[in-house]
Design a protein around this motif. Sequence first.
Motif, mmCIF file in Angstrom:
data_model
loop_
_atom_site.group_PDB
_atom_site.id
_atom_site.type_symbol
_atom_site.label_atom_id
_atom_site.label_comp_id
_atom_site.label_asym_id
_atom_site.label_seq_id
_atom_site.Cartn_x
_atom_site.Cartn_y
_atom_site.Cartn_z
ATOM 1 N N GLU A 1 -14.942 -2.311 4.994
ATOM 2 C CA GLU A 1 -13.500 -2.330 4.712
ATOM 3 C C GLU A 1 -13.001 -0.914 4.406
ATOM 4 O O GLU A 1 -11.886 -0.539 4.791
ATOM 5 C CB GLU A 1 -13.202 -3.256 3.530
ATOM 6 C CG GLU A 1 -13.462 -4.729 3.802
ATOM 7 C CD GLU A 1 -14.931 -5.109 3.686
ATOM 8 O OE1 GLU A 1 -15.739 -4.239 3.279
ATOM 9 O OE2 GLU A 1 -15.278 -6.261 3.993
ATOM 10 N N GLY A 2 -13.839 -0.132 3.717
ATOM 11 C CA GLY A 2 -13.459 1.254 3.435
ATOM 12 C C GLY A 2 -13.346 2.081 4.693
ATOM 13 O O GLY A 2 -12.427 2.901 4.836
ATOM 14 N N VAL B 1 -10.061 1.127 6.271
ATOM 15 C CA VAL B 1 -8.914 1.712 5.568
ATOM 16 C C VAL B 1 -8.825 3.204 5.858
ATOM 17 O O VAL B 1 -7.730 3.744 6.099
ATOM 18 C CB VAL B 1 -9.023 1.450 4.051
ATOM 19 C CG1 VAL B 1 -7.963 2.248 3.295
ATOM 20 C CG2 VAL B 1 -8.856 -0.036 3.755
ATOM 21 N N ILE C 1 0.840 -1.196 0.000
ATOM 22 C CA ILE C 1 0.000 0.000 0.000
ATOM 23 C C ILE C 1 0.874 1.244 0.000
ATOM 24 O O ILE C 1 1.797 1.379 0.810
ATOM 25 C CB ILE C 1 -0.920 0.004 1.234
ATOM 26 C CG1 ILE C 1 -1.906 -1.165 1.170
ATOM 27 C CG2 ILE C 1 -1.687 1.315 1.321
ATOM 28 C CD1 ILE C 1 -2.814 -1.268 2.366
ATOM 29 N N LEU D 1 -13.998 -0.678 -1.461
ATOM 30 C CA LEU D 1 -13.880 0.292 -0.371
ATOM 31 C C LEU D 1 -15.070 1.236 -0.287
ATOM 32 O O LEU D 1 -15.245 1.919 0.720
ATOM 33 C CB LEU D 1 -12.587 1.104 -0.532
ATOM 34 C CG LEU D 1 -11.297 0.274 -0.560
ATOM 35 C CD1 LEU D 1 -10.095 1.196 -0.700
ATOM 36 C CD2 LEU D 1 -11.174 -0.601 0.673
ATOM 37 N N LEU E 1 -3.213 6.085 0.467
ATOM 38 C CA LEU E 1 -3.946 6.148 1.729
ATOM 39 C C LEU E 1 -4.380 7.569 2.043
ATOM 40 O O LEU E 1 -5.523 7.811 2.453
ATOM 41 C CB LEU E 1 -3.076 5.606 2.867
ATOM 42 C CG LEU E 1 -2.925 4.091 2.963
ATOM 43 C CD1 LEU E 1 -1.873 3.738 3.992
ATOM 44 C CD2 LEU E 1 -4.252 3.433 3.327
ATOM 45 N N VAL F 1 -6.068 -4.064 -1.247
ATOM 46 C CA VAL F 1 -6.767 -4.572 -0.065
ATOM 47 C C VAL F 1 -7.528 -5.853 -0.399
ATOM 48 O O VAL F 1 -7.691 -6.738 0.450
ATOM 49 C CB VAL F 1 -7.726 -3.494 0.487
ATOM 50 C CG1 VAL F 1 -8.599 -4.044 1.604
ATOM 51 C CG2 VAL F 1 -6.935 -2.288 0.992
ATOM 52 N N LEU G 1 -5.904 0.983 -4.625
ATOM 53 C CA LEU G 1 -5.924 0.702 -3.194
ATOM 54 C C LEU G 1 -6.907 -0.433 -2.900
ATOM 55 O O LEU G 1 -6.607 -1.338 -2.117
ATOM 56 C CB LEU G 1 -6.307 1.965 -2.419
ATOM 57 C CG LEU G 1 -6.285 1.876 -0.889
ATOM 58 C CD1 LEU G 1 -4.907 1.497 -0.381
ATOM 59 C CD2 LEU G 1 -6.727 3.212 -0.285
ATOM 60 N N PHE H 1 -7.490 3.678 9.311
ATOM 61 C CA PHE H 1 -6.054 3.394 9.331
ATOM 62 C C PHE H 1 -5.275 4.557 8.723
ATOM 63 O O PHE H 1 -4.225 4.958 9.238
ATOM 64 C CB PHE H 1 -5.773 2.107 8.555
ATOM 65 C CG PHE H 1 -4.302 1.793 8.399
ATOM 66 C CD1 PHE H 1 -3.567 1.266 9.445
ATOM 67 C CD2 PHE H 1 -3.656 2.049 7.199
ATOM 68 C CE1 PHE H 1 -2.220 0.989 9.311
ATOM 69 C CE2 PHE H 1 -2.300 1.776 7.044
ATOM 70 C CZ PHE H 1 -1.584 1.243 8.107
ATOM 71 N N ALA H 2 -5.807 5.115 7.611
ATOM 72 C CA ALA H 2 -5.114 6.213 6.938
ATOM 73 C C ALA H 2 -5.030 7.441 7.835
ATOM 74 O O ALA H 2 -3.985 8.094 7.917
ATOM 75 C CB ALA H 2 -5.833 6.556 5.628
#
Length: 281
Positions: free
Chosen positions: A61-62, A65, A2, A48, A7, A44, A40, A68-69
């Motif tokens: 999941e989006g 992510v 990634i 997303l 991100l 993954v 992205l 996390f970003a």
Amino acid sequence: MIQTDALAAFAVFADHLNFTRAAAALHLSQPALHVKVAKLAATVGRPLYQRSGRTLTLTPEGEAVARFARDLDARMAAFLTEVRDAEAVRPLTLAAGEGAYLYLLGEVVRTFRPLRLVNRDSARMLASVRAGRVDLGIGVLEVLPDDVTTVLLASYPQTLVLPVDHPLAGHAELTLRDLAGVSLVLPPANRPHRRTVERALRAAEVDWALAIEAEGWPLTLHFVTLGVGLSIVNGCVRPPAGFTAREITDLPRVPYYAVHLPSRADDARLAELLSAVRLAI
């Protein structure tokens, strides 16, 4: 692998949920942003976002992510600040409702720096904390979620706001049965406070009337001062001049919680903000 720029771009897209606005904010073309998000998602291995008509929403999941970003961005900012030994730091973001800002958090707003403020009801505050869009949320929670850290700040009785010369003002405290025949100013039917009050009045077999629906404590108190009706409010709400408040003893207390992601438990700056909030309340 990634890419960090992907991100960062996705975090902006997640904030806007609109490719046109996100691309403009990133100074990218829409096709370029589409490519970054698509790559992205491919990395993954899950979609997303999803589309319903013209509306875009993040998939679970989006959301993960995006969270996390933002967490990565916050950690990077903290790391760079530490390395550069700079005093300027990323502002923490605090989310709270109108009542909390008006009656509980004034000292925090005045003194804590740097701080970014957003106005969110409890449901939207929780969603923002989960998505990593805010660092700390403050709100009333009916049920404690198990995916975030909650800290009880204070609980307040529910009180009846009424004129100082009203017959019920002569009581030190009230019960629901004292409200028989009273006209009340209450929130719309879908609001948690309205549901709580209605359930309790129904259980106590109290006949009452709805004077008018009002959203937010300032408008509610405005109608009370105009003589439209009386109102049941959280005990932290200060009655206007010429009015007083009496606790209703058989209504449940209202708990205010601070909420943050479990991953932020060791964040020193967040701990400082939470400490300031606790001192204010």
